[in-house]
Write an enzyme that holds these catalytic residues in place. Structure first.
Site, mmCIF file in Angstrom:
data_model
loop_
_atom_site.group_PDB
_atom_site.id
_atom_site.type_symbol
_atom_site.label_atom_id
_atom_site.label_comp_id
_atom_site.label_asym_id
_atom_site.label_seq_id
_atom_site.Cartn_x
_atom_site.Cartn_y
_atom_site.Cartn_z
ATOM 1 N N TYR A 5 -10.307 -6.164 10.403
ATOM 2 C CA TYR A 5 -11.741 -6.626 9.900
ATOM 3 C C TYR A 5 -11.210 -7.581 9.988
ATOM 4 O O TYR A 5 -10.684 -8.586 9.037
ATOM 5 C CB TYR A 5 -11.850 -5.591 9.633
ATOM 6 C CG TYR A 5 -10.595 -4.417 8.540
ATOM 7 C CD1 TYR A 5 -10.699 -2.953 8.577
ATOM 8 C CD2 TYR A 5 -9.525 -6.093 7.846
ATOM 9 C CE1 TYR A 5 -9.791 -2.576 7.807
ATOM 10 C CE2 TYR A 5 -8.752 -5.377 7.243
ATOM 11 C CZ TYR A 5 -8.690 -3.673 7.395
ATOM 12 O OH TYR A 5 -7.390 -3.065 6.567
ATOM 13 N N ARG A 43 -3.800 5.149 -2.279
ATOM 14 C CA ARG A 43 -3.458 3.381 -1.740
ATOM 15 C C ARG A 43 -2.905 2.640 -2.657
ATOM 16 O O ARG A 43 -1.867 1.374 -2.094
ATOM 17 C CB ARG A 43 -4.282 3.055 -0.623
ATOM 18 C CG ARG A 43 -4.727 1.334 0.001
ATOM 19 C CD ARG A 43 -6.052 1.055 0.760
ATOM 20 N NE ARG A 43 -5.964 0.230 0.895
ATOM 21 C CZ ARG A 43 -6.101 -1.276 1.366
ATOM 22 N NH1 ARG A 43 -5.557 -0.294 2.823
ATOM 23 N NH2 ARG A 43 -6.595 -1.711 1.966
ATOM 24 N N HIS A 75 2.785 -3.308 6.576
ATOM 25 C CA HIS A 75 1.798 -2.348 6.855
ATOM 26 C C HIS A 75 2.029 -1.447 7.751
ATOM 27 O O HIS A 75 2.409 -1.490 8.309
ATOM 28 C CB HIS A 75 0.585 -2.882 6.695
ATOM 29 C CG HIS A 75 -0.033 -4.033 5.712
ATOM 30 N ND1 HIS A 75 -0.580 -3.438 4.882
ATOM 31 C CD2 HIS A 75 0.250 -4.843 5.446
ATOM 32 C CE1 HIS A 75 -0.501 -4.377 3.744
ATOM 33 N NE2 HIS A 75 -0.124 -5.290 4.000
ATOM 34 N N SER A 76 1.432 -0.227 7.159
ATOM 35 C CA SER A 76 0.975 0.940 8.330
ATOM 36 C C SER A 76 0.049 1.244 8.117
ATOM 37 O O SER A 76 -1.397 1.573 7.109
ATOM 38 C CB SER A 76 2.468 2.258 9.197
ATOM 39 O OG SER A 76 1.791 2.702 7.605
ATOM 40 N N TYR A 77 -0.836 1.791 9.157
ATOM 41 C CA TYR A 77 -0.819 1.991 10.903
ATOM 42 C C TYR A 77 -1.381 1.330 12.051
ATOM 43 O O TYR A 77 -2.253 0.666 11.139
ATOM 44 C CB TYR A 77 -0.360 3.753 11.210
ATOM 45 C CG TYR A 77 -2.174 3.958 10.597
ATOM 46 C CD1 TYR A 77 -1.694 4.381 9.724
ATOM 47 C CD2 TYR A 77 -3.098 4.409 11.738
ATOM 48 C CE1 TYR A 77 -3.937 5.776 9.681
ATOM 49 C CE2 TYR A 77 -3.743 4.617 12.164
ATOM 50 C CZ TYR A 77 -4.421 5.552 10.776
ATOM 51 O OH TYR A 77 -5.416 5.732 10.411
ATOM 52 N N GLU A 119 1.266 3.607 2.815
ATOM 53 C CA GLU A 119 2.039 3.589 4.044
ATOM 54 C C GLU A 119 3.689 3.320 4.327
ATOM 55 O O GLU A 119 4.917 2.815 4.263
ATOM 56 C CB GLU A 119 1.908 2.277 4.362
ATOM 57 C CG GLU A 119 0.305 1.887 4.905
ATOM 58 C CD GLU A 119 -0.402 0.816 4.779
ATOM 59 O OE1 GLU A 119 0.123 -0.355 4.633
ATOM 60 O OE2 GLU A 119 -1.220 0.466 3.910
ATOM 61 N N ASN A 135 -4.139 -5.595 -1.904
ATOM 62 C CA ASN A 135 -4.150 -6.448 -0.501
ATOM 63 C C ASN A 135 -5.604 -6.930 -0.184
ATOM 64 O O ASN A 135 -5.763 -7.786 0.362
ATOM 65 C CB ASN A 135 -3.082 -6.178 0.453
ATOM 66 C CG ASN A 135 -3.182 -6.885 1.264
ATOM 67 O OD1 ASN A 135 -2.970 -7.960 1.032
ATOM 68 N ND2 ASN A 135 -3.245 -6.520 3.150
ATOM 69 N N ARG A 136 -6.002 -6.425 -1.129
ATOM 70 C CA ARG A 136 -7.542 -7.154 -1.633
ATOM 71 C C ARG A 136 -7.471 -8.612 -3.400
ATOM 72 O O ARG A 136 -8.651 -8.815 -3.283
ATOM 73 C CB ARG A 136 -8.856 -6.825 -1.612
ATOM 74 C CG ARG A 136 -9.008 -5.432 -0.720
ATOM 75 C CD ARG A 136 -9.151 -6.216 0.712
ATOM 76 N NE ARG A 136 -9.824 -5.583 1.637
ATOM 77 C CZ ARG A 136 -8.854 -4.670 2.585
ATOM 78 N NH1 ARG A 136 -7.352 -5.126 2.455
ATOM 79 N NH2 ARG A 136 -9.046 -4.201 3.278
ATOM 80 N N HIS A 150 0.692 -1.038 -0.125
ATOM 81 C CA HIS A 150 -0.067 -0.356 -0.055
ATOM 82 C C HIS A 150 0.776 1.132 -0.157
ATOM 83 O O HIS A 150 1.835 1.368 1.119
ATOM 84 C CB HIS A 150 -0.658 0.312 1.223
ATOM 85 C CG HIS A 150 -2.123 -1.220 1.329
ATOM 86 N ND1 HIS A 150 -2.133 -2.183 2.318
ATOM 87 C CD2 HIS A 150 -3.330 -0.887 -0.088
ATOM 88 C CE1 HIS A 150 -3.290 -2.727 1.612
ATOM 89 N NE2 HIS A 150 -3.840 -2.659 0.322
ATOM 90 N N GLU A 180 1.596 -4.312 10.907
ATOM 91 C CA GLU A 180 1.368 -3.160 10.985
ATOM 92 C C GLU A 180 1.675 -2.386 11.904
ATOM 93 O O GLU A 180 1.605 -2.676 12.662
ATOM 94 C CB GLU A 180 -0.523 -2.882 11.330
ATOM 95 C CG GLU A 180 -2.004 -3.717 10.410
ATOM 96 C CD GLU A 180 -2.314 -2.084 9.715
ATOM 97 O OE1 GLU A 180 -1.262 -0.659 8.914
ATOM 98 O OE2 GLU A 180 -2.849 -2.598 8.372
#
Lengths: 414, 213
Positions: free
Chosen positions: A356, A235, A304-306, A180, A252-253, A177, A378
């Site tokens: 999630y 992103r 990743h972040s955050y 990040e 990332n999907r 992403h 993250e």
């Protein structure tokens, strides 16, 4: 008479030089005006190619002169015959020059290594340059290209390998992403850390002696460039979507793990758009193909972040993975290592419970494809700066994250 | 009747974000930026025909005074059919927050004495920098966004202030300072970064009031 003989000897001693091997530097102390005159005479003999660093002027001042190798004995004989005092400042000038050159090269080496500021955010070009530098500086580090982005930017992976043939390997990626920024920056620091620790740190040395490491610092270069040029909050990838004015897919999907399920959007304008099909994004497909072709990856780690989280599968479903107990325990150990440095706390758990439900994620794919040690980090912070983490926090974030990664890698190794 | 929730899991974290947003609106200011240090405990109660109520124990810190923390309990009630109304939030702060009287007055005087209306953008900038003289403007944006976050949160959202895109001071004939903000809110569940216009009125003694444009 004696003087003439000696002078002729000196004349005969002149030669052409390319190096300073055997050259000596003498410091001559003339006691009186008479001796000063002698030295000035010596100075006038051009064929000797004497190089006065301090010219003869007055008795009070020392006279420093560089003498070519062939003339050294003759000049000394002359000085001694005249009773003129001297001492040897430099025995062999070339030795001194060689040492100085080596010192400078070492210093330049150190300069070059530390000229990349790991505590600052860099452009893609600067990052790629540093990858080249690391590859050239360390024999066991190689920069390989595993594919191209949508906009045809190379996807560069650093391969850390001290030998063997297709050793069991660890995968580490950052910047999937693009907004990040602390992740690409941390990946660079970590790459440098691992490279420089090999041979000096027992754990890293033992790790690289047994396993290979593949590090992809900028997984989404198109998005990354876009965050520099146009929209810092971008992103996704930058792929054109047929039938839509909107651009980009959430990489990332886009993995083939519960693809298209809950937690991903089918709206191209959404920041979590999963894309037209699994692996539709070349950035994702390149990694998938590489890992499948390699066939011997044991760990898949992604930055990743955050939010300060350390997560393991699953994201696409809320059930626990078969290796739940081991992954939870390893996660906790890694979070503990992270906390030991600056007190930064990372929450540990499955993606689905911690953040999630999200389908099509990379570590779900890697886990379901037999790579047991699949973790997603993250990094800092928890929202005060969010994506806009101050550069001053890059190195602390990288350092603490490295401790967590190391903990996991050590477990994989053993 | 109230179910214990793991603080590391997202339902508790989302409710905590609402409570913090509300607290920032209520108690924040140009000299005080409240942040969650730790979510100590969370419980949830499902109330028939009413909604879901979260009971939280929070530890907060002021980013300008990080050596100290203050404890706080909060109740966040997400009403049923929560598309239309904001969660109801009750908070109790245990202990004292550091006084900002002096800093507030200094900020107030500084802004009032400006010849031209203050304008700024991208706080923090791409590299996370906030010029020191803009930090109070940044913290006032936390107040403003705290209100917006509180008003717009559901159990399926988790908002954070991503950046102040633009801020424009508007000089007033009364004693309030007025700032028109465009803030970017990052919504973590959808991952969207959404621009929001919000106007803040602020006075050292009267505190902040938010209106949306």
């Amino acid at each position: 008479m004696k003087l003439i003989l000696i002078f002729s000897a000196l004349i005969g001693a002149s030669l052409c030089l390319e190096t300073f091997v055997g050259h000596q530097v003498l410091r001559i102390k003339a006691k009186d005006e008479e001796e000063v005159k002698q030295l000035q005479l010596l100075e006038s003999l051009e064929h000797l190619e004497l190089d006065f660093w301090i010219n003869p002027s007055a008795p009070a001042r020392p006279v420093d002169v560089r003498i070519p190798a062939a003339s050294v004995q003759s000049v000394k004989a002359f000085l001694e015959s005249q009773g003129i005092d001297y001492s040897i400042l430099i025995e062999d000038l070339q030795d001194v020059l060689d040492k100085e050159k080596q010192d400078m090269a070492e210093s330049a080496q150190r300069q070059r290594s530390s000229s990349f500021d790991f505590g600052a955010y860099h452009t893609l070009d600067d990052i790629n340059e540093e990858l080249d530098h690391l590859a050239s500086e360390y024999s066991f580090v190689e920069k390989i290209q595993i594919g191209e982005s949508y906009e045809k930017r190379p996807l560069y992976v650093l391969k850390f390998s001290t030998g063997g043939s297709n050793r069991p390997a660890i995968w580490l990626d950052a910047g999937i992403h693009s907004r990040e920024w602390v992740t690409q920056a941390s990946a660079l620091w970590i790459a440098n850390k691992i490279a420089s620790d090999y041979g000096t740190d027992a754990s890293v040395t033992s790790l690289l002696d047994k396993m290979d490491l593949f590090l992809l610092p900028v997984t989404n270069p198109d998005g990354f460039v876009y965050t520099h040029t146009s929209n810092r909050m971008w992103r996704k990838t930058r792929s054109k979507i047929p039938g839509s004015v909107c651009v980009g897919v959430d990489p990332n999907r886009n993995w083939d793990a519960g693809f298209g399920g809950p937690g991903a959007s089918n709206n191209p304008c959404s920041d979590s758009y999963h894309g037209p099909s699994a692996n539709s994004e070349v950035e994702v497909k390149s990694v998938v193909d590489f890992i499948k072709n390699h066939g011997n990856f044991k760990a898949f780690l992604t930055l990743h972040s955050y939010s300060q989280l350390l997560m393991y599968p699953y994201g696409y479903k809320c059930t626990r993975p078969d290796d739940y107990a081991e992954l939870e325990s390893l996660g906790r150990a890694a979070a503990s290592s992270i906390r030991s440095l600056y007190g930064t706390t990372f929450q540990v758990g499955t993606i689905c419970k911690t953040i999630y439900q999200a389908s099509g994620g990379s570590i779900d794919w890697s886990y379901d494809n037999g790579i047991k040690y699949s973790f997603a980090f993250e990094l800092r912070d928890t929202g005060r700066y969010g994506f806009l983490l101050p550069a001053s926090q890059i190195v602390p974030a990288a350092k603490e994250t490295w401790l967590g990664l190391k903990k996991i890698m050590e477990h994989v190794r053993d | 009747r109230a179910m214990e929730l793991p603080p590391s899991h997202f339902p508790a974290a989302r409710a905590a974000a609402v409570a913090v947003g509300y607290l920032r609106y209520l108690r924040g200011g140009p000299g005080r930026g409240l942040q969650l240090r730790e979510l100590r405990r969370a419980r949830r109660q499902d109330i028939d025909d009413v909604g879901h109520k979260y009971y939280l124990e929070l530890e907060l810190e002021d980013v300008l005074d990080k050596d100290r923390t203050v404890s706080c309990t909060a109740e966040v009630l997400y009403p049923l059919g929560s598309q239309t109304s904001a969660p109801d939030v009750q908070v109790t702060v245990q202990g004292e927050l550091r006084s900002t009287e002096e800093a507030d007055q200094e900020f107030y005087n500084r802004i009032r004495s400006l010849q031209k209306e203050l304008v700024a953008e991208n706080i923090p900038d791409s590299h996370g920098n906030v010029p020191p003289e803009l930090e109070p403007i940044h913290l006032l944006a936390w107040v403003a966004s705290g209100y917006v976050i509180w008003q717009n949160s559901t159990e399926n959202t988790n908002f954070h202030l991503a950046q102040v895109k633009h801020v424009q001071q508007v000089k007033r004939s009364d004693e309030d300072l007025q700032f028109d903000y465009v803030v970017l809110l990052h919504e973590m569940v959808s991952q969207e970064v959404l621009p929001w216009e919000v106007t803040v009125l602020w006075h050292p003694r009267r505190g902040a009031r938010v209106s949306r444009s």
